[in-house]
Design a protein around this motif. Sequence first.
Motif, PDB file in Angstrom:
ATOM      1  N   PHE A 101       0.849  -1.182   0.000  1.00 51.28           N
ATOM      2  CA  PHE A 101       0.000   0.000   0.000  1.00 51.28           C
ATOM      3  C   PHE A 101       0.890   1.239   0.000  1.00 51.28           C
ATOM      4  CE2 PHE A 101      -2.197  -3.476   1.736  1.00 51.28           C
ATOM      5  CZ  PHE A 101      -3.557  -3.255   1.742  1.00 51.28           C
ATOM      6  N   CYS A 102       0.554   2.216  -0.835  1.00 52.58           N
ATOM      7  CA  CYS A 102       1.281   3.488  -0.764  1.00 52.58           C
ATOM      8  C   CYS A 102       0.301   4.639  -0.942  1.00 52.58           C
ATOM      9  CB  CYS A 102       2.437   3.561  -1.757  1.00 52.58           C
ATOM     10  SG  CYS A 102       1.998   3.793  -3.476  1.00 52.58           S
ATOM     11  N   MET A 103       0.531   5.712  -0.196  1.00 49.34           N
ATOM     12  CA  MET A 103      -0.331   6.888  -0.241  1.00 49.34           C
ATOM     13  C   MET A 103       0.348   7.962  -1.075  1.00 49.34           C
ATOM     14  SD  MET A 103      -3.158   8.329   0.631  1.00 49.34           S
ATOM     15  CE  MET A 103      -3.887   7.548   2.042  1.00 49.34           C
ATOM     16  N   ILE A 104      -0.451   8.524  -1.986  1.00 44.32           N
ATOM     17  CA  ILE A 104       0.023   9.632  -2.814  1.00 44.32           C
ATOM     18  C   ILE A 104      -0.928  10.806  -2.590  1.00 44.32           C
ATOM     19  CG2 ILE A 104       0.476  10.453  -5.161  1.00 44.32           C
ATOM     20  CD1 ILE A 104       0.892   7.542  -6.002  1.00 44.32           C
ATOM     21  N   HIS A 105      -0.374  11.966  -2.260  1.00 50.29           N
ATOM     22  CA  HIS A 105      -1.162  13.179  -2.088  1.00 50.29           C
ATOM     23  C   HIS A 105      -0.860  14.118  -3.241  1.00 50.29           C
ATOM     24  CE1 HIS A 105      -2.443  12.207   1.986  1.00 50.29           C
ATOM     25  NE2 HIS A 105      -1.225  11.765   2.183  1.00 50.29           N
ATOM     26  N   GLY A 106      -1.869  14.833  -3.699  1.00 50.74           N
ATOM     27  CA  GLY A 106      -1.669  15.794  -4.780  1.00 50.74           C
ATOM     28  C   GLY A 106      -2.667  16.926  -4.692  1.00 50.74           C
ATOM     29  N   LYS A 107      -2.408  17.958  -5.456  1.00 53.13           N
ATOM     30  CA  LYS A 107      -3.299  19.124  -5.483  1.00 53.13           C
ATOM     31  C   LYS A 107      -4.629  18.787  -6.151  1.00 53.13           C
ATOM     32  CE  LYS A 107      -0.200  22.107  -3.892  1.00 53.13           C
ATOM     33  NZ  LYS A 107      -0.320  23.020  -2.801  1.00 53.13           N
ATOM     34  N   ASP A 108      -4.621  17.797  -7.052  1.00 58.17           N
ATOM     35  CA  ASP A 108      -5.860  17.369  -7.712  1.00 58.17           C
ATOM     36  C   ASP A 108      -5.672  15.931  -8.186  1.00 58.17           C
ATOM     37  OD1 ASP A 108      -4.612  17.451 -10.395  1.00 58.17           O
ATOM     38  OD2 ASP A 108      -4.748  19.619 -10.164  1.00 58.17           O
ATOM     39  N   ARG A 109      -6.768  15.288  -8.590  1.00 58.30           N
ATOM     40  CA  ARG A 109      -6.722  13.882  -9.005  1.00 58.30           C
ATOM     41  C   ARG A 109      -5.818  13.657 -10.214  1.00 58.30           C
ATOM     42  NH1 ARG A 109     -11.685  10.224  -7.843  1.00 58.30           N
ATOM     43  NH2 ARG A 109     -12.268  10.985  -5.795  1.00 58.30           N
ATOM     44  N   GLU A 110      -5.865  14.577 -11.151  1.00 58.69           N
ATOM     45  CA  GLU A 110      -5.029  14.429 -12.344  1.00 58.69           C
ATOM     46  C   GLU A 110      -3.550  14.388 -11.975  1.00 58.69           C
ATOM     47  OE1 GLU A 110      -4.064  16.665 -16.578  1.00 58.69           O
ATOM     48  OE2 GLU A 110      -5.742  17.371 -15.356  1.00 58.69           O
ATOM     49  N   ARG A 111      -3.148  15.240 -11.043  1.00 56.12           N
ATOM     50  CA  ARG A 111      -1.741  15.247 -10.612  1.00 56.12           C
ATOM     51  C   ARG A 111      -1.373  13.935  -9.930  1.00 56.12           C
ATOM     52  NH1 ARG A 111       0.672  20.695  -8.365  1.00 56.12           N
ATOM     53  NH2 ARG A 111      -0.674  21.266 -10.078  1.00 56.12           N
ATOM     54  N   VAL A 112      -2.266  13.421  -9.096  1.00 61.96           N
ATOM     55  CA  VAL A 112      -2.002  12.141  -8.431  1.00 61.96           C
ATOM     56  C   VAL A 112      -1.830  11.034  -9.465  1.00 61.96           C
ATOM     57  CG1 VAL A 112      -2.998  10.359  -6.930  1.00 61.96           C
ATOM     58  CG2 VAL A 112      -3.099  12.765  -6.247  1.00 61.96           C
ATOM     59  N   LEU A 113      -2.709  10.997 -10.452  1.00 64.64           N
ATOM     60  CA  LEU A 113      -2.606   9.967 -11.492  1.00 64.64           C
ATOM     61  C   LEU A 113      -1.344  10.136 -12.322  1.00 64.64           C
ATOM     62  CD1 LEU A 113      -6.358   9.791 -12.541  1.00 64.64           C
ATOM     63  CD2 LEU A 113      -5.057   8.114 -11.179  1.00 64.64           C
ATOM     64  N   ASN A 114      -0.912  11.370 -12.540  1.00 67.51           N
ATOM     65  CA  ASN A 114       0.363  11.609 -13.233  1.00 67.51           C
ATOM     66  C   ASN A 114       1.533  11.107 -12.401  1.00 67.51           C
ATOM     67  OD1 ASN A 114      -0.829  12.733 -15.502  1.00 67.51           O
ATOM     68  ND2 ASN A 114      -0.647  14.833 -14.742  1.00 67.51           N
ATOM     69  N   TYR A 115       1.483  11.349 -11.085  1.00 72.15           N
ATOM     70  CA  TYR A 115       2.525  10.820 -10.197  1.00 72.15           C
ATOM     71  C   TYR A 115       2.566   9.295 -10.304  1.00 72.15           C
ATOM     72  CZ  TYR A 115       2.898  15.287  -7.613  1.00 72.15           C
ATOM     73  OH  TYR A 115       3.098  16.588  -7.229  1.00 72.15           O
ATOM     74  N   LEU A 116       1.393   8.680 -10.275  1.00 75.69           N
ATOM     75  CA  LEU A 116       1.322   7.222 -10.355  1.00 75.69           C
ATOM     76  C   LEU A 116       1.905   6.725 -11.672  1.00 75.69           C
ATOM     77  CD1 LEU A 116       0.512   4.452  -9.327  1.00 75.69           C
ATOM     78  CD2 LEU A 116      -1.812   4.914 -10.160  1.00 75.69           C
ATOM     79  N   ASP A 117       1.541   7.359 -12.775  1.00 76.03           N
ATOM     80  CA  ASP A 117       2.097   6.967 -14.076  1.00 76.03           C
ATOM     81  C   ASP A 117       3.618   7.056 -14.056  1.00 76.03           C
ATOM     82  OD1 ASP A 117      -0.431   6.524 -15.086  1.00 76.03           O
ATOM     83  OD2 ASP A 117      -0.538   8.445 -16.160  1.00 76.03           O
ATOM     84  N   SER A 118       4.132   8.111 -13.447  1.00 69.59           N
ATOM     85  CA  SER A 118       5.581   8.298 -13.351  1.00 69.59           C
ATOM     86  C   SER A 118       6.224   7.189 -12.513  1.00 69.59           C
ATOM     87  CB  SER A 118       5.885   9.670 -12.751  1.00 69.59           C
ATOM     88  OG  SER A 118       7.253   9.845 -12.589  1.00 69.59           O
ATOM     89  N   LEU A 119       5.580   6.827 -11.408  1.00 68.38           N
ATOM     90  CA  LEU A 119       6.089   5.733 -10.571  1.00 68.38           C
ATOM     91  C   LEU A 119       6.134   4.417 -11.332  1.00 68.38           C
ATOM     92  CD1 LEU A 119       4.158   6.320  -7.216  1.00 68.38           C
ATOM     93  CD2 LEU A 119       6.595   6.683  -7.605  1.00 68.38           C
ATOM     94  N   VAL A 120       5.040   4.105 -12.016  1.00 68.77           N
ATOM     95  CA  VAL A 120       4.965   2.854 -12.775  1.00 68.77           C
ATOM     96  C   VAL A 120       6.062   2.811 -13.826  1.00 68.77           C
ATOM     97  CG1 VAL A 120       3.551   1.554 -14.428  1.00 68.77           C
ATOM     98  CG2 VAL A 120       2.519   2.457 -12.334  1.00 68.77           C
ATOM     99  N   GLU A 121       6.257   3.922 -14.525  1.00 64.13           N
ATOM    100  CA  GLU A 121       7.278   3.993 -15.582  1.00 64.13           C
ATOM    101  C   GLU A 121       8.690   3.907 -15.005  1.00 64.13           C
ATOM    102  OE1 GLU A 121       8.798   4.103 -19.336  1.00 64.13           O
ATOM    103  OE2 GLU A 121       6.679   3.999 -18.826  1.00 64.13           O
TER     104      GLU A 121
END
Length: 158
Positions: free
Chosen positions: A112-132
């Motif tokens: 489990f990992c928690m990601i915080h962001g200013k908005d959902r799109e930013r969180v999903l971008n962070y996630l995409d970056s992590l996966v890549e």
Amino acid sequence: MVLNAQDRRLVALIQGCLPLSSRPYAELGKQLDMPEETVIQRIRAMQEDGVIKRMGIVVRHHELGYTANAMVVWDVPDDQTRRVGEALGRHACVTLCYQRPRRLPEWPYNLFCMIHGKDRERVLNYLDSLVESEALQDIPHEVLFSGERFKQRGARYL
């Protein structure tokens, strides 16, 4: 360990919150009429004796403008959990990362990992970056955005 009156006052002060200061233990010391180093020593002694189980920080993300919060749950092969967890934990966008047992057959996720962001799109971008960046394309995962915020507070000892 038997707590004296000053130790009880110290515990009562730190369970509320530490002063927002570059030297919070000095600030506590002023309130308790003891030197900063003594405050630190007393806290350390209470931790070593198990009076204080742990000290941590509760970050109030919404107040800092981070309104999109997502728990990402991963189904990581057991022999890769440590490696993947440490890799995720090194990223600034991941505020916590931990392993939990799977609850099969309904819940296959063990990391489990928690990601915080200013908005959902930013969180999903962070996630995409992590996966890549960590080559996690083949690791099944789900994104669980927070829908409601509950009271956050630290441990209470007294």
